[in-house]
Design an enzyme around this catalytic site. Structure first.
Site, PDB file in Angstrom:
ATOM      1  N   LYS A   1      44.465  86.618  20.012  1.00 29.34           N
ATOM      2  CA  LYS A   1      43.317  87.119  20.654  1.00 29.34           C
ATOM      3  C   LYS A   1      43.841  87.752  22.003  1.00 29.34           C
ATOM      4  O   LYS A   1      43.689  88.916  22.439  1.00 29.34           O
ATOM      5  CB  LYS A   1      42.114  86.512  21.096  1.00 29.34           C
ATOM      6  N   ASN A   2      44.571  86.773  22.688  1.00 30.80           N
ATOM      7  CA  ASN A   2      44.649  87.223  24.118  1.00 30.80           C
ATOM      8  C   ASN A   2      45.853  88.314  24.406  1.00 30.80           C
ATOM      9  O   ASN A   2      45.882  88.946  25.294  1.00 30.80           O
ATOM     10  CB  ASN A   2      45.327  85.989  24.834  1.00 30.80           C
TER      11      ASN A   2
ATOM     12  N   ARG B   1      36.419  88.969  30.586  1.00 31.57           N
ATOM     13  CA  ARG B   1      37.360  89.353  31.754  1.00 31.57           C
ATOM     14  C   ARG B   1      38.452  90.309  31.448  1.00 31.57           C
ATOM     15  O   ARG B   1      38.928  91.208  31.946  1.00 31.57           O
ATOM     16  CB  ARG B   1      38.069  88.030  31.947  1.00 31.57           C
TER      17      ARG B   1
ATOM     18  N   CYS C   1      34.531  83.468  30.814  1.00 27.88           N
ATOM     19  CA  CYS C   1      33.938  81.841  30.565  1.00 27.88           C
ATOM     20  C   CYS C   1      33.635  81.430  31.971  1.00 27.88           C
ATOM     21  O   CYS C   1      34.081  81.688  33.038  1.00 27.88           O
ATOM     22  CB  CYS C   1      35.193  81.207  30.123  1.00 27.88           C
TER      23      CYS C   1
ATOM     24  N   ARG D   1      38.009  82.527  38.841  1.00 28.41           N
ATOM     25  CA  ARG D   1      38.660  83.679  38.205  1.00 28.41           C
ATOM     26  C   ARG D   1      38.685  84.963  38.874  1.00 28.41           C
ATOM     27  O   ARG D   1      38.097  85.981  38.225  1.00 28.41           O
ATOM     28  CB  ARG D   1      38.097  83.709  36.635  1.00 28.41           C
TER      29      ARG D   1
ATOM     30  N   ASP E   1      44.513  76.398  27.440  1.00 34.84           N
ATOM     31  CA  ASP E   1      43.692  76.970  26.226  1.00 34.84           C
ATOM     32  C   ASP E   1      43.562  75.825  25.185  1.00 34.84           C
ATOM     33  O   ASP E   1      42.810  75.926  24.196  1.00 34.84           O
ATOM     34  CB  ASP E   1      43.875  78.395  25.798  1.00 34.84           C
TER      35      ASP E   1
ATOM     36  N   ILE F   1      45.332  74.550  36.092  1.00 40.47           N
ATOM     37  CA  ILE F   1      44.941  76.016  36.008  1.00 40.47           C
ATOM     38  C   ILE F   1      43.606  76.371  36.810  1.00 40.47           C
ATOM     39  O   ILE F   1      43.444  77.213  37.249  1.00 40.47           O
ATOM     40  CB  ILE F   1      45.381  76.738  34.783  1.00 40.47           C
TER      41      ILE F   1
ATOM     42  N   ARG G   1      33.695  84.529  19.606  1.00 41.33           N
ATOM     43  CA  ARG G   1      34.534  85.312  20.739  1.00 41.33           C
ATOM     44  C   ARG G   1      36.011  85.236  20.108  1.00 41.33           C
ATOM     45  O   ARG G   1      36.773  86.118  20.581  1.00 41.33           O
ATOM     46  CB  ARG G   1      34.370  84.972  22.166  1.00 41.33           C
TER      47      ARG G   1
HETATM   48  C1  UD1 Z   1      44.568  84.160  30.560  1.00 35.38           C
HETATM   49  C2  UD1 Z   1      43.974  83.831  29.397  1.00 35.38           C
HETATM   50  C3  UD1 Z   1      43.221  82.847  29.044  1.00 35.38           C
HETATM   51  C4  UD1 Z   1      44.161  81.503  29.681  1.00 35.38           C
HETATM   52  C5  UD1 Z   1      44.720  81.838  31.175  1.00 35.38           C
HETATM   53  C6  UD1 Z   1      45.716  80.733  31.389  1.00 35.38           C
HETATM   54  C7  UD1 Z   1      43.431  86.110  28.383  1.00 35.38           C
HETATM   55  C8  UD1 Z   1      42.244  87.165  27.931  1.00 35.38           C
HETATM   56  N1  UD1 Z   1      42.923  85.035  28.762  1.00 35.38           N
HETATM   57  O1  UD1 Z   1      43.527  84.322  31.645  1.00 35.38           O
HETATM   58  O2  UD1 Z   1      42.711  82.543  27.967  1.00 35.38           O
HETATM   59  O3  UD1 Z   1      43.471  80.046  29.891  1.00 35.38           O
HETATM   60  O4  UD1 Z   1      45.532  83.107  30.901  1.00 35.38           O
HETATM   61  O5  UD1 Z   1      46.955  80.684  30.509  1.00 35.38           O
HETATM   62  O6  UD1 Z   1      44.396  86.518  28.154  1.00 35.38           O
HETATM   63  N2  UD1 Z   1      43.833  83.747  39.794  1.00 35.38           N
HETATM   64  C9  UD1 Z   1      43.661  84.119  40.989  1.00 35.38           C
HETATM   65  N3  UD1 Z   1      43.409  85.545  41.163  1.00 35.38           N
HETATM   66  C10 UD1 Z   1      43.866  86.615  40.307  1.00 35.38           C
HETATM   67  C11 UD1 Z   1      44.002  86.055  38.969  1.00 35.38           C
HETATM   68  C12 UD1 Z   1      44.056  84.763  38.550  1.00 35.38           C
HETATM   69  O7  UD1 Z   1      43.176  83.330  41.934  1.00 35.38           O
HETATM   70  O8  UD1 Z   1      43.662  87.771  40.693  1.00 35.38           O
HETATM   71  C13 UD1 Z   1      43.820  82.321  39.463  1.00 35.38           C
HETATM   72  C14 UD1 Z   1      42.744  81.831  38.293  1.00 35.38           C
HETATM   73  O9  UD1 Z   1      41.693  81.694  39.022  1.00 35.38           O
HETATM   74  C15 UD1 Z   1      43.374  80.794  37.819  1.00 35.38           C
HETATM   75  C16 UD1 Z   1      44.748  81.030  37.842  1.00 35.38           C
HETATM   76  O10 UD1 Z   1      44.858  82.044  38.592  1.00 35.38           O
HETATM   77  O11 UD1 Z   1      43.078  79.458  38.592  1.00 35.38           O
HETATM   78  C17 UD1 Z   1      45.558  81.615  36.525  1.00 35.38           C
HETATM   79  O12 UD1 Z   1      44.712  82.688  35.881  1.00 35.38           O
HETATM   80  P1  UD1 Z   1      45.259  83.824  34.833  1.00 35.38           P
HETATM   81  O13 UD1 Z   1      46.576  83.306  34.648  1.00 35.38           O
HETATM   82  O14 UD1 Z   1      45.198  84.866  35.641  1.00 35.38           O
HETATM   83  O15 UD1 Z   1      44.077  83.720  33.708  1.00 35.38           O
HETATM   84  P2  UD1 Z   1      43.825  84.978  32.998  1.00 35.38           P
HETATM   85  O16 UD1 Z   1      44.932  86.137  32.842  1.00 35.38           O
HETATM   86  O17 UD1 Z   1      42.273  85.228  33.538  1.00 35.38           O
END
Ligand code: UD1
Length: 421
Positions: A22-23, A94, A118, A123, A308, A330, A400
Site C-alpha cells: 500500500k505505502n 495523508r 490516522c 503528523r 507499522d 516515530i 484502508r
Molecule cells: C509513512 C507511512 C506510515 C509509516 C511511516 C513511518 C505511508 C503512506 N505511510 O508515513 O505507514 O508509519 O511512514 O514509517 O507511506 N514529520 C514531521 N514533519 C514532516 C513529516 C514528518 O515532523 O513534514 C514527523 C512525523 O510527525 C513523524 C515522523 O516525522 O513523527 C515520521 O513520519 P514520516 O516518516 O514522514 O511518516 P509518513 O511518511 O507520514
C-alpha cells in the site's frame, strides 16, 4: 458500520499470498502525474486507500482505468485539468498530499488541502514544504490549503531533513526528478518503498542515485516517459500475518513475502521462539504449542523495527512468558491499541513512549474498537488468540490497508466474519 466477528482459538495452517505494498502503491500512483505518457502499475492492492487515490487523480484530470478486483491499474496524466486537490479528497488519507510535489514540478503550481490520516500523532508536513521552498517554490497556507508555485520550475537544492521522514523523502525525490539541476537529500529515509519508487522513476528516465541509503542524489531531467511497473510486495502485510501465525500457532507460507525487507521483525520473532524460514517463494512461519518468550522492541526508522508493526507485536507479547518493553520512537501517540488490548485481559502499562507488556496466561474475547489502521489489525490478532468471541468495531480502518483480510485468514482455518453494528 461494519464489524468483524472473530471466534478465537483456531490455529492457522496453509498459504497466504501477500499483496502489493500500500505505502508504495499510493506514491507510485501520484508519480504518474510526472509524465504525459501512460503508466501501468501491476500488483496493485485493491484497498480503500488506493481506490481513494484513484478518485483524487481522476479529479485532477488523470485518466484512470482500474476495474474492480483487478490488480493492474492504468493511469494517463496527458491532460491535467485541475491542480487543486480539495479537502474532501485529501483529509481522509495523508498520502494524497503527495500529489503536491509532482504537480508543482510538472505544471508549476498546485493547491492541496492539508492532509488528514490516522490518529497516531500530529503528523505535520513542514519537512515537505521546507524542501519545496529550498527548491524555489513560493508557499502560502490559507484556509487549510497549501498554495505552492514555482512558475519558472523547481531548482535543485541540498535538503537536510531534520528526521528521516518517509513521506518527505519520497515527495522531495519525486519532485526533484523534473527540477533544474541536482538535488541532494541528506538524512533521507531508507525504507524499501523509497527504493521501489526510485526504481520506477528511473525506468521513466529519472536520474536517481542512493535510494535506500541516507543520501539520495537526483539530477533533474526535462521530461519523464511512461512505464510498466510491478508494485513491491507489502512487508507490513506480510509481517502482520507472520505475527498472526505466531500468536495463533500453526504453519503458514507467506507467499511472495519480501524476507530481505523484514529482517528486524524476523529476528524478533525468532527470539520470541517462533520458527521462521526463508523459502524460495516466500517466508514460512511456524509455532507449535509452546509459549512465546517476551522480547523487547525499540521502534526505529528502517532497517530498524517498523512502527507499522508495533501494534501487532504488542498483541503478540500479551500472552508471552515474561515482561516485554516496547518503545515507540516515530509517532508520539501510537499506543491507542493498548487500552483496547487490555479489554481482552492483557496487562499493558503505557508511560510516555514506552509500553510495558506483562504476559498473561490467556486472552478472553471482548468487544473492541479499531482506532487506526495498524492498531485495528492488532485487535484482530488478539481476537484470533482469545477464548470465545471478539467483535471489532469501526473496521473501515482495516479496509484502508488490508486486502481480503477475512478471506486470507479463513482460508487458513480462522473464523472471521463481517457483521454490522
Ligand atoms: C509513512 C507511512 C506510515 C509509516 C511511516 C513511518 C505511508 C503512506 N505511510 O508515513 O505507514 O508509519 O511512514 O514509517 O507511506 N514529520 C514531521 N514533519 C514532516 C513529516 C514528518 O515532523 O513534514 C514527523 C512525523 O510527525 C513523524 C515522523 O516525522 O513523527 C515520521 O513520519 P514520516 O516518516 O514522514 O511518516 P509518513 O511518511 O507520514
Amino acid at each position: 458500520m461494519d464489524t468483524l466477528i472473530i471466534q478465537g482459538g483456531h490455529p492457522l495452517n496453509g498459504n497466504i499470498r501477500i499483496s502489493g505494498a500500500k505505502n508504495s502503491a499510493l506514491k507510485l500512483m501520484a508519480a504518474a502525474l510526472l509524465t504525459d505518457e501512460p503508466v501501468e502499475l501491476q500488483n496493485m492492492p485493491n484497498l480503500a486507500d488506493s481506490r481513494f487515490m484513484a478518485r483524487l487523480l481522476s479529479s485532477l484530470g488523470v485518466d484512470v482505468y482500474w476495474p474492480q478486483n483487478e490488480s493492474t491499474c492504468r493511469l494517463n496524466a496527458a491532460d491535467i485539468s485541475s491542480t487543486i486537490a480539495p479537502y474532501d479528497l485529501v483529509r481522509k488519507m495523508r498520502a494524497t498530499f503527495n500529489v503536491l510535489g509532482p504537480l508543482l514540478a510538472r505544471i508549476g503550481h498546485a493547491t492541496v488541502s492539508l492532509p488528514g490520516g490516522c490518529a497516531i500523532g500530529a503528523r505535520p508536513v513542514n519537512f515537505h514544504l521546507e524542501a519545496f521552498q529550498a527548491m524555489g517554490a513560493d508557499i502560502v497556507i490559507e484556509q487549510g490549503y497549501v498554495k505552492a508555485a514555482a512558475i519558472r520550475g523547481l531548482k535543485g537544492a541540498i535538503i537536510d531533513l531534520p528526521f528521516p521522514s518517509v513521506g518527505a523523502t519520497e515527495h522531495t525525490m519525486m519532485a526533484a526528478t523534473l527540477a533544474n539541476g541536482t538535488t541532494q537529500i541528506n538524512n533521507a529515509a531508507q525504507e524499501p518503498e523509497i527504493v521501489d519508487i526510485a526504481t520506477m522513476l528511473r525506468a521513466m528516465g529519472a536520474k536517481i542515485e542512493g535510494a535506500g541509503t541516507s543520501c539520495i542524489t537526483i539530477e533533474g531531467v526535462d521530461k519523464l516517459n511512461g512505464v510498466n511497473h510491478a508494485v513491491m510486495p507489502d512487508r507490513i502485510e506480510a509481517g502482520t500475518y507472520a505475527m498472526a501465525v505466531a500468536a495463533a500457532g500453526g504453519d503458514v507460507l507467506l507467499e511472495n513475502a519480501p524476507a530481505k525487507e523484514m529482517t528486524s521483525l524476523i529476528e524478533h520473532l525468532r527470539h520470541a521462539g517462533v520458527t521462521v524460514t526463508v523459502e524460495n517463494d516466500g517466508v514460512r512461519v511456524m509455532r507449535n504449542g509452546s509459549r512465546l518468550k517476551a522480547v523487547d522492541v525499540d521502534v526505529q526508522p528502517h532497517p530498524g523495527f517498523a512502527t507499522d508493526l508495533q501494534a501487532q507485536f504488542m498483541a503478540l507479547m500479551t500472552t508471552a512468558d515474561g515482561v516485554s518493553t516496547i518503545t515507540e520512537n516515530i509517532f508520539e501517540n501510537r499506543f491507542l491499541h493498548a487500552p483496547e488490548l487490555n479489554r481482552f485481559g492483557a496487562d499493558i502499562r503505557v508511560q510516555g513512549k514506552t509500553a510495558t507488556v506483562h504476559g498473561v496466561d490467556k486472552l478472553v474475547g471482548a468487544p473492541v474498537m479499531a482506532t487506526d489502521l495498524r492498531a485495528s489489525v492488532s485487535l484482530v490478532i488478539a481476537g484470533l488468540v482469545a477464548e470465545g468471541e471478539t467483535v471489532v468495531n469501526r473496521i473501515y480502518h482495516l479496509d484502508r490497508g488490508f486486502e481480503k483480510l477475512e478471506e486470507k485468514l479463513n482460508a487458513c482455518g480462522a473464523s472471521v466474519t463481517r457483521g454490522s453494528e
